[in-house]
Design a protein around this motif. Sequence first.
Motif, short mmCIF file in Angstrom:
data_model
loop_
_atom_site.label_atom_id
_atom_site.label_comp_id
_atom_site.label_asym_id
_atom_site.label_seq_id
_atom_site.Cartn_x
_atom_site.Cartn_y
_atom_site.Cartn_z
N MET A 227 37.67 37.54 32.77
CA MET A 227 38.67 38.77 32.45
C MET A 227 39.91 38.40 31.65
O MET A 227 40.59 37.37 32.55
CB MET A 227 38.53 39.75 33.61
CG MET A 227 39.69 40.77 33.32
SD MET A 227 38.84 42.21 32.32
CE MET A 227 37.58 42.79 33.63
N LYS A 228 40.40 38.64 30.62
CA LYS A 228 41.72 38.18 30.19
C LYS A 228 42.65 39.32 30.71
O LYS A 228 42.45 40.39 30.84
CB LYS A 228 41.53 38.13 28.61
CG LYS A 228 40.75 36.98 28.12
CD LYS A 228 40.83 36.88 26.67
CE LYS A 228 39.92 35.80 25.95
NZ LYS A 228 40.03 35.60 24.66
N ILE A 229 43.97 38.64 30.83
CA ILE A 229 45.02 39.49 31.26
C ILE A 229 46.32 39.55 30.37
O ILE A 229 46.64 38.45 29.70
CB ILE A 229 45.63 38.88 32.72
CG1 ILE A 229 44.34 38.96 33.70
CG2 ILE A 229 46.77 40.06 33.20
CD1 ILE A 229 43.86 40.18 34.14
N GLU B 127 43.29 46.85 44.40
CA GLU B 127 42.03 46.26 44.54
C GLU B 127 40.85 46.93 44.06
O GLU B 127 40.09 46.32 43.63
CB GLU B 127 42.30 45.66 45.94
CG GLU B 127 41.06 44.48 46.15
CD GLU B 127 41.34 43.39 47.39
OE1 GLU B 127 40.42 42.85 47.64
OE2 GLU B 127 42.41 43.62 47.82
N GLN B 128 40.60 48.04 44.86
CA GLN B 128 39.56 48.81 44.63
C GLN B 128 39.11 49.19 43.11
O GLN B 128 38.27 49.00 42.44
CB GLN B 128 39.45 50.23 45.53
CG GLN B 128 38.28 51.12 45.30
CD GLN B 128 38.04 52.01 46.13
OE1 GLN B 128 39.10 52.31 47.13
NE2 GLN B 128 37.22 52.91 45.78
N ILE B 129 40.45 49.53 42.58
CA ILE B 129 40.49 50.04 40.96
C ILE B 129 39.97 48.49 40.30
O ILE B 129 39.26 48.76 39.07
CB ILE B 129 41.87 50.35 40.68
CG1 ILE B 129 42.06 51.75 41.15
CG2 ILE B 129 42.12 50.48 39.08
CD1 ILE B 129 43.25 52.38 40.88
N PHE B 130 40.38 47.49 40.34
CA PHE B 130 40.17 46.21 39.90
C PHE B 130 38.80 45.98 39.82
O PHE B 130 37.95 45.73 38.82
CB PHE B 130 41.06 45.01 40.38
CG PHE B 130 40.89 43.79 39.34
CD1 PHE B 130 42.02 43.52 38.26
CD2 PHE B 130 40.13 42.83 39.37
CE1 PHE B 130 42.13 42.52 37.50
CE2 PHE B 130 39.94 41.99 38.55
CZ PHE B 130 41.01 41.76 37.42
N ASP C 250 41.31 36.03 39.94
CA ASP C 250 40.67 34.75 40.73
C ASP C 250 39.69 35.40 41.61
O ASP C 250 38.43 34.79 41.84
CB ASP C 250 41.90 34.06 41.16
CG ASP C 250 42.69 33.35 40.33
OD1 ASP C 250 42.23 33.29 39.15
OD2 ASP C 250 43.70 33.04 40.56
N LYS C 251 39.91 36.49 42.53
CA LYS C 251 38.87 36.88 43.30
C LYS C 251 37.80 37.53 42.93
O LYS C 251 36.59 37.28 43.51
CB LYS C 251 39.80 38.01 44.39
CG LYS C 251 39.04 38.41 45.60
CD LYS C 251 40.09 39.26 46.51
CE LYS C 251 39.23 39.67 47.70
NZ LYS C 251 39.92 40.66 48.67
N TYR C 252 37.64 38.34 41.60
CA TYR C 252 36.73 39.02 41.43
C TYR C 252 36.15 38.72 40.20
O TYR C 252 34.77 39.35 39.87
CB TYR C 252 37.15 40.70 41.16
CG TYR C 252 37.43 41.40 42.59
CD1 TYR C 252 36.45 41.52 43.46
CD2 TYR C 252 38.65 41.46 43.11
CE1 TYR C 252 36.90 42.22 44.62
CE2 TYR C 252 39.03 42.14 44.17
CZ TYR C 252 38.16 42.65 45.12
OH TYR C 252 38.30 43.03 46.21
N CYS C 253 36.59 37.64 39.47
CA CYS C 253 36.09 37.25 38.03
C CYS C 253 35.64 35.82 38.01
O CYS C 253 35.27 35.32 37.07
CB CYS C 253 36.93 37.72 37.02
SG CYS C 253 37.54 39.28 36.99
N LEU D 260 36.99 48.37 37.76
CA LEU D 260 36.86 47.78 36.24
C LEU D 260 36.13 46.64 35.93
O LEU D 260 35.33 46.83 34.99
CB LEU D 260 38.19 47.54 35.98
CG LEU D 260 39.33 48.63 36.12
CD1 LEU D 260 40.79 48.25 35.58
CD2 LEU D 260 38.89 49.85 34.94
N VAL D 261 35.93 45.71 37.02
CA VAL D 261 35.04 44.59 36.75
C VAL D 261 33.47 44.90 36.61
O VAL D 261 32.82 44.68 36.11
CB VAL D 261 35.28 43.57 37.83
CG1 VAL D 261 34.26 42.49 37.86
CG2 VAL D 261 36.82 42.88 37.54
N GLU D 262 33.16 45.77 37.58
CA GLU D 262 31.73 46.06 37.98
C GLU D 262 31.10 47.18 37.23
O GLU D 262 30.14 47.61 36.97
CB GLU D 262 31.66 46.48 39.36
CG GLU D 262 31.90 45.41 40.44
CD GLU D 262 31.90 45.71 41.69
OE1 GLU D 262 31.78 47.04 42.24
OE2 GLU D 262 31.92 44.89 42.73
#
Length: 316
Positions: free
Chosen positions: A1-3, A220-223, A312-315, A226-228
């Motif tokens: 995921m790019k930021i 955190e839940q929103i991120f 870093d945590k989710y991607c 968005l990933v899932e």
Amino acid sequence: MKIGLETESYHLQFMTGRMDIFEFIRKTAELGLDGVMINIVKWPNLPGWGTLASFEPEYLARVKAEIQKYGFFAEIDTNGTDPARLEQVIEVAHSIGADIIRTYVCMGTYDEDRMNQAPDNIRQIVPLLQKYRIKLALENHEEELSSEVIRMIDEVDSPWVRAHCDVGNAMMAWEDPVHAVRKLAPYAVTTHFKDHIIVHDGDDYLVCGVPVGTGNIDLEQIFRTLVESSTLTRINVEMCYPYAVSFKREPAAGGVSAVGEGAFAVRPTPYDLSLIKPLDYYDPPQELLEKMIEDQAKGVEQSVQYTLALRDKYCR
């Protein structure tokens, strides 16, 4: 995921002439990010269109070269659905190598006529979007509910018109941010990643921007959503601090009817009310300007660090 980073995050420096688009691009690189979202909505005290000083080809070529220098992706933020204006913006996006354009329909107040006209307006510019391979992203911008954004997308019925998921703006329409993101995620091609609290200024309740990770929103839940639940490859930090705004819809319009809990918890104002009212944060008086510029810069760094930690945590 790019930021990426939206120019709004440094609005005080832009409005006071201390930063231009070239300095912003360089600063984004210093922060270790991957791209820029360039706001071209007309801003107070700025020539040209927002953070772009000109639409002249030579100037836009310089902007594109600076973006490419760092290997950045680029997106544009505009507003409205006037076909002639959007065609101009598409040409600008093409000139600087931007492949996504954010727009929104309402302008400060909810306007049902604008909402109803928007799909017909947008259909007219789909061929140009297709020609340049640019996507138009409709944002839930303070006045629009997530369901209304989705309805417009479905009415246009084009792969070139999708959603811009702003993770905080739902609050201005009395919609829970987590709920709104869950609905918009499958349609989203871009985002604004931000944080809000509710403040009381003695007269009314307001939605107030704060550095990302310090507010009420369950980011955190929103991120993770968005990933899932989306095909997003980018998330753009838009730190709206210092900033505060009134609610734009009636209570319960988006399912929430009162302040007090969760994302709508009431917290102290970031600045003492004897010094400045929240609605004056965006264009503060001269005696507070230096401090608020400094606070904004620190808030950007804090917001970026928080968002990168979530990546870093989710991607990875």
